[in-house]
Enzyme design. Structure first.
Site, mmCIF file in Angstrom:
data_model
loop_
_atom_site.group_PDB
_atom_site.id
_atom_site.type_symbol
_atom_site.label_atom_id
_atom_site.label_comp_id
_atom_site.label_asym_id
_atom_site.label_seq_id
_atom_site.Cartn_x
_atom_site.Cartn_y
_atom_site.Cartn_z
ATOM 1 N N HIS A 148 -3.297 -108.500 82.244
ATOM 2 C CA HIS A 148 -4.181 -108.601 82.320
ATOM 3 C C HIS A 148 -4.737 -109.734 83.375
ATOM 4 C CE1 HIS A 148 -3.768 -109.372 77.514
ATOM 5 N NE2 HIS A 148 -3.743 -108.372 77.456
ATOM 6 N N ARG A 160 -7.192 -91.653 79.433
ATOM 7 C CA ARG A 160 -5.458 -91.500 78.970
ATOM 8 C C ARG A 160 -4.979 -92.365 77.329
ATOM 9 N NH1 ARG A 160 -3.846 -91.602 84.361
ATOM 10 N NH2 ARG A 160 -1.825 -90.315 84.281
ATOM 11 N N ARG A 178 -7.120 -87.456 75.657
ATOM 12 C CA ARG A 178 -5.849 -87.082 75.720
ATOM 13 C C ARG A 178 -5.160 -87.757 74.642
ATOM 14 N NH1 ARG A 178 -0.680 -87.207 79.564
ATOM 15 N NH2 ARG A 178 -1.737 -90.028 79.234
ATOM 16 N N GLU A 203 3.506 -80.008 80.563
ATOM 17 C CA GLU A 203 4.214 -80.685 81.433
ATOM 18 C C GLU A 203 5.970 -80.936 80.991
ATOM 19 O OE1 GLU A 203 3.110 -85.271 81.471
ATOM 20 O OE2 GLU A 203 2.537 -84.980 79.049
ATOM 21 N N ASN A 211 3.185 -84.683 87.170
ATOM 22 C CA ASN A 211 3.710 -85.963 86.919
ATOM 23 C C ASN A 211 5.088 -86.056 86.097
ATOM 24 O OD1 ASN A 211 1.483 -87.821 88.216
ATOM 25 N ND2 ASN A 211 1.316 -88.493 86.780
ATOM 26 N N ASP A 212 4.787 -85.397 84.815
ATOM 27 C CA ASP A 212 6.072 -85.536 84.100
ATOM 28 C C ASP A 212 6.578 -84.333 84.532
ATOM 29 O OD1 ASP A 212 6.385 -87.701 82.758
ATOM 30 O OD2 ASP A 212 4.274 -87.286 81.663
ATOM 31 N N ARG A 248 10.941 -89.666 87.543
ATOM 32 C CA ARG A 248 9.776 -90.664 88.135
ATOM 33 C C ARG A 248 9.915 -91.715 87.708
ATOM 34 N NH1 ARG A 248 4.591 -89.118 83.910
ATOM 35 N NH2 ARG A 248 3.780 -90.711 84.509
ATOM 36 N N CYS A 304 -4.042 -82.382 86.340
ATOM 37 C CA CYS A 304 -4.285 -83.648 86.585
ATOM 38 C C CYS A 304 -3.114 -85.121 86.913
ATOM 39 C CB CYS A 304 -4.773 -84.248 85.127
ATOM 40 S SG CYS A 304 -3.798 -83.904 83.558
HETATM 41 C C1 PEP Z 1 1.076 -86.526 84.263
HETATM 42 O O1 PEP Z 1 2.633 -86.569 83.327
HETATM 43 O O2 PEP Z 1 1.554 -86.046 85.306
HETATM 44 C C2 PEP Z 1 0.132 -87.272 83.756
HETATM 45 C C3 PEP Z 1 -0.613 -86.683 84.150
HETATM 46 O O3 PEP Z 1 0.630 -88.274 82.074
HETATM 47 P P1 PEP Z 1 0.851 -89.314 82.488
HETATM 48 O O4 PEP Z 1 0.869 -89.944 83.716
HETATM 49 O O5 PEP Z 1 0.167 -90.746 81.520
HETATM 50 O O6 PEP Z 1 2.399 -89.133 81.737
HETATM 51 MG MG MG Z 2 2.169 -87.153 81.152
#
Ligand code: PEP
Ligand code: MG
Length: 755
Positions: free
Chosen positions: A369, A476, A512, A611, A634-635, A645, A682
């Site tokens: 928090h 998110r 999402r 992803e 990212n994924d 990651r 994204c």
């Molecule tokens: C990603 O995986 O790139 C993504 C935007 O989702 P998150 O980072 O929330 O897994």
């Molecule tokens: Mg992701």
């Protein structure tokens, strides 16, 4: 088996100890008498006090029952023997058969081989262990919960004696608490970005409770009630005055306010008062218990709750003792860097914002928090700095580097100058970037690039205005779930999504659906024991296995967006049939809403994240079904390269700017463009100017990124010409290099592109 302290009652015992503490004689003499009293009252053959000396050594300081020649001779390291174990874990232990405990360490000089049972508690003060208090019996005695409680209460009183400086010098106590006067660079975890240089202010130099034992419990209960009501109204005032606006940040504070009425907590304080402590003594005792529990608990959610209670206990203590925030703020240096073990969300708000430059914690996590509030207030913050409190001194100069999760204590002149220079440059850069806010994100050859931001809390939406972003490319939804203590029902969810849509004031938002699992566990929805959570039961997999949960979320989104546009997408889709199943649930909910006569959105768009690489090989079927695609790089990168990651050792091992990854991304963009399906990226990659430049060169015309990245990426967009870049990239992604980063950097340099 004997029954012990229950026969005598803790109040009488406490009173006798208090009398003894106030009596004349040296600290040692008083301690000698106190261990005798405890042994007698608790019907124990042995009572010993071990005191912490510099170097993490516990020294036998006084004993009734062990051989006197062992006093000041027997020394145990923290972690050594049962006494050392109690100190190492700051927890009580009660053992009917201590000698069979794996940590039992026999010290012949003490003559303790004849004693079988042992109960010991740490002497705690401000979360630090100052010693250990032990009783022992010859028999295999089972000590009761009550007896442990009693010994803990006595230990608190004794901790006062230790920290008074009457046993060991105050100087030594400080050394026990550790000092290091050399410069030191300490690593931690980034909790909020930003740089600051300032002077250390220890978060509330401990509220000193002088009076631990009381004569009249009723009067103490009344004092407690008065302090509680004073604290409640002060909290209400703070909530009313905070400029955090509506939303989750406020909810955190409101939840915190509810904690102030937690019956279990208040009950424990009242019990402690009834056992003979003053109101402040009782609050401190319950607080020490909480701290000791905190050190044992790894569950982040429970830790968060306990740290809220710790925060409240401090606040209540200040109300009891009459210490006022305003007065403390007046004494703060203008460049205050607050240093604490842990901190509650409301405590951060107590500090004068004009003086508070940064926060450094021993604990903390990105979702705690206090971190959420720090981000909302834009205060640089570094957490999980190990051994922090033992290395800082009040008013030390400290550099806080929130971007890299590190701090430099007592920096030399050159280091200080270097950081000051970076800060000046940043400030100038921010001014330049702010000027870009109202300019379009158009390349030099006239191609429009849409720049959106990634958000998770309502407070993030404030950045729509200050960045000039086109909308929210990734909302998110799991983030608001993660900061709650229970699963939000449909009504609560409607409220969350409606506020987000209201706040965006017509700018497009892509919601999402829940992406839980992986690194994002919900405290109230345990994710089982997936051996490999990133590839485990997460995101759309959970949603399709718990369709009711997904349907509730979709229903809430439909209701919140009634009369407006609604765009949603599903995370971690691996095959077209998963998308079909999820979309079918959406259509079902939409039809149900219509059937029931509820207003529905003006237009709905349903897309998917890409992803999981497998989806790439189903593009023809996929692109016929989706309204848009969003690449979660990212994924995607972690699955393309089979490279975790979150693993720091792999962080630089593979480069997204490598021929393989870029060829994949290029293929995806081309397929979408051919099928006339809008595509956005994204992941974090889109927020780095050089990577964003490559993406634009590969055909991406829409990127979504953290708010702070919008300005730098826009500066890149406005300085790039796509045509030549496209040709250059086409060549490069056929190469066999590990990375083409250097080539892209040279290209940017040669063409005057701001990256
Ligand atoms: C990603 O995986 O790139 C993504 C935007 O989702 P998150 O980072 O929330 O897994
Ligand atoms: Mg992701």
């Amino acid at each position: 088996m004997q029954t012990g302290a229950g026969t005598v009652g803790p109040r009488r015992l406490l009173k006798r100890i208090r009398d003894m503490m106030a009596a004349s004689g040296s600290g040692q003499e008083r301690l000698d008498r106190i261990v005798k009293i405890i042994a007698a009252d608790m019907v124990a053959e042995v009572c010993s006090a071990y005191i912490m000396r510099p170097g993490e050594v516990l020294e036998l300081f006084a004993t009734e029952g062990l051989k006197q020649e062992a006093v000041h001779q027997t020394r145990l390291r923290v972690g050594e023997g049962i006494v050392g174990d109690i100190a190492a874990h700051a927890r009580a232990l009660a053992l009917a058969d201590a000698q069979s405990h794996p940590n039992f360490a026999y010290r012949p000089e003490t003559g303790e081989e004849i004693f079988h049972s042992l109960m010991g508690v740490p002497l705690l003060r401000g979360g630090r262990v100052l010693g250990v208090l032990v009783v022992q019996n010859r028999t295999f005695r089972d000590y009761s919960e009550e007896e442990i409680e009693t010994l803990q209460t006595i230990a608190m009183v004794l901790a006062e004696l230790v920290s008074s400086g009457d046993l060991v010098s105050l100087d030594e106590i400080q050394r026990v608490e550790g000092t290091a006067l050399l410069p030191a660079r300490l690593e931690g975890l980034k909790l909020n970005q930003g740089l600051a240089i300032g002077r250390v202010v220890m978060h509330q130099p401990r509220v000193t409770v002088r009076q631990m034992v009381a004569e009249n419990p009723d009067a103490e209960l009344t004092r407690l009630q008065e302090a509680l009501s004073g604290m409640h109204s002060a909290l209400d005032d703070m909530l009313a005055a905070s400029d955090l606006g509506e939303g989750e940040t406020r909810e955190i504070l409101e939840t915190y306010r509810m904690f102030a009425e937690d019956r279990g907590w208040l009950g424990r304080i009242s019990e402690a008062i009834k056992s003979g402590l003053t109101a402040e003594g009782a609050v401190q005792k319950v607080q020490e218990d909480t701290r000791a529990r905190m050190s044992q608990i790894s569950d982040p959610y429970l830790r968060e709750r306990l740290s809220d209670l710790d925060d409240l206990a401090n606040r209540l203590l200040r109300h009891l003792i009459g210490d006022r925030t305003a007065a403390r703020n007046a004494d703060l240096p203008d460049d205050t860097v607050v240093v604490a073990h842990a901190m509650g969300p409301a405590e951060l708000l107590d500090y004068d914002r004009r003086k508070l430059k940064a926060v450094v914690l021993e604990e903390g996590s990105p979702t705690s928090h206090v971190s959420i509030i720090a981000r909302a207030l834009d205060i640089p913050m570094v957490g999980r700095v190990r051994e922090l409190l033992s290395q800082v001194e009040p008013l030390d100069t400290v550099v806080v580097d929130g971007d890299n999760g590190q701090i430099v204590l007592r920096p030399g002149e050159d280091v200080r100058e270097m950081f000051a220079g970076t800060m000046r440059m940043r400030a100038e850069r921010m001014v330049r970037l702010a000027l870009l806010r109202d300019l379009p994100a158009v390349t030099r050859d006239g191609v429009q690039i849409s720049l959106s931001l990634n958000a998770g809390l309502l407070i993030d939406l404030a950045h729509l205005e200050d960045t000039g972003a086109d909308g929210v490319g990734l909302y998110r939804t799991e983030i608001p779930f993660m900061i709650r203590s229970a699963f939000p029902d449909v009504g609560e969810q409607i409220d969350i999504y409606r506020r987000v849509l209201d706040r965006a004031a017509g700018r497009p938002i892509i919601f999402r659906t829940l992406d839980i699992g992986g690194d994002k566990d919900l405290p109230y929805l345990p994710n089982g024991d997936d051996e490999n959570p990133a590839m485990g039961w997460r995101a759309i997999r959970v949603a399709l296995d718990r369709p009711l949960m997904l349907r509730q979320q979709l229903r809430a989104m439909l209701r919140a967006a009634a009369g407006r546009e609604l765009s949603i997408m599903f995370p971690m889709v691996a095959e077209v049939s998963e998308f079909d199943a999820a979309r079918a649930l959406f259509e079902l909910e939409l039809a149900r809403e219509r059937r029931r006569g509820h207003a529905v959105p003006l237009r709905t768009r349903v897309g998917t994240m890409v992803e999981v690489p497998a989806l790439f090989f189903q593009l023809p079927a996929l692109l016929r079904r989706v309204d848009f695609v969003s690449v979660g790089s990212n994924d995607l990168m972690q699955f393309l390269y089979a490279s975790d990651r979150g693993n720091p050792r792999l962080a630089d091992r593979y480069d997204p700017l490598s021929p393989g990854a870029l060829a994949f991304l290029a293929g995806l963009a081309q397929a979408c463009t051919r099928a006339d399906v809008p595509i956005t990226l994204c992941g974090e990659m889109g927020g780095r100017p050089l990577e964003a430049m490559a993406l634009v060169g590969l055909g991406y015309r829409s990127l979504s990124m953290p708010p702070a990245a919008i300005g730098p990426v826009k500066a890149m967009v406005r300085s790039v010409e796509i045509d030549e870049l496209e040709r250059y990239l086409r060549e490069l992604i056929r190469s066999s290099r590990h990375s083409i980063r250097e080539n892209l950097l040279s290209f940017a340099r040669d063409h005057g592109i701001t990256v």
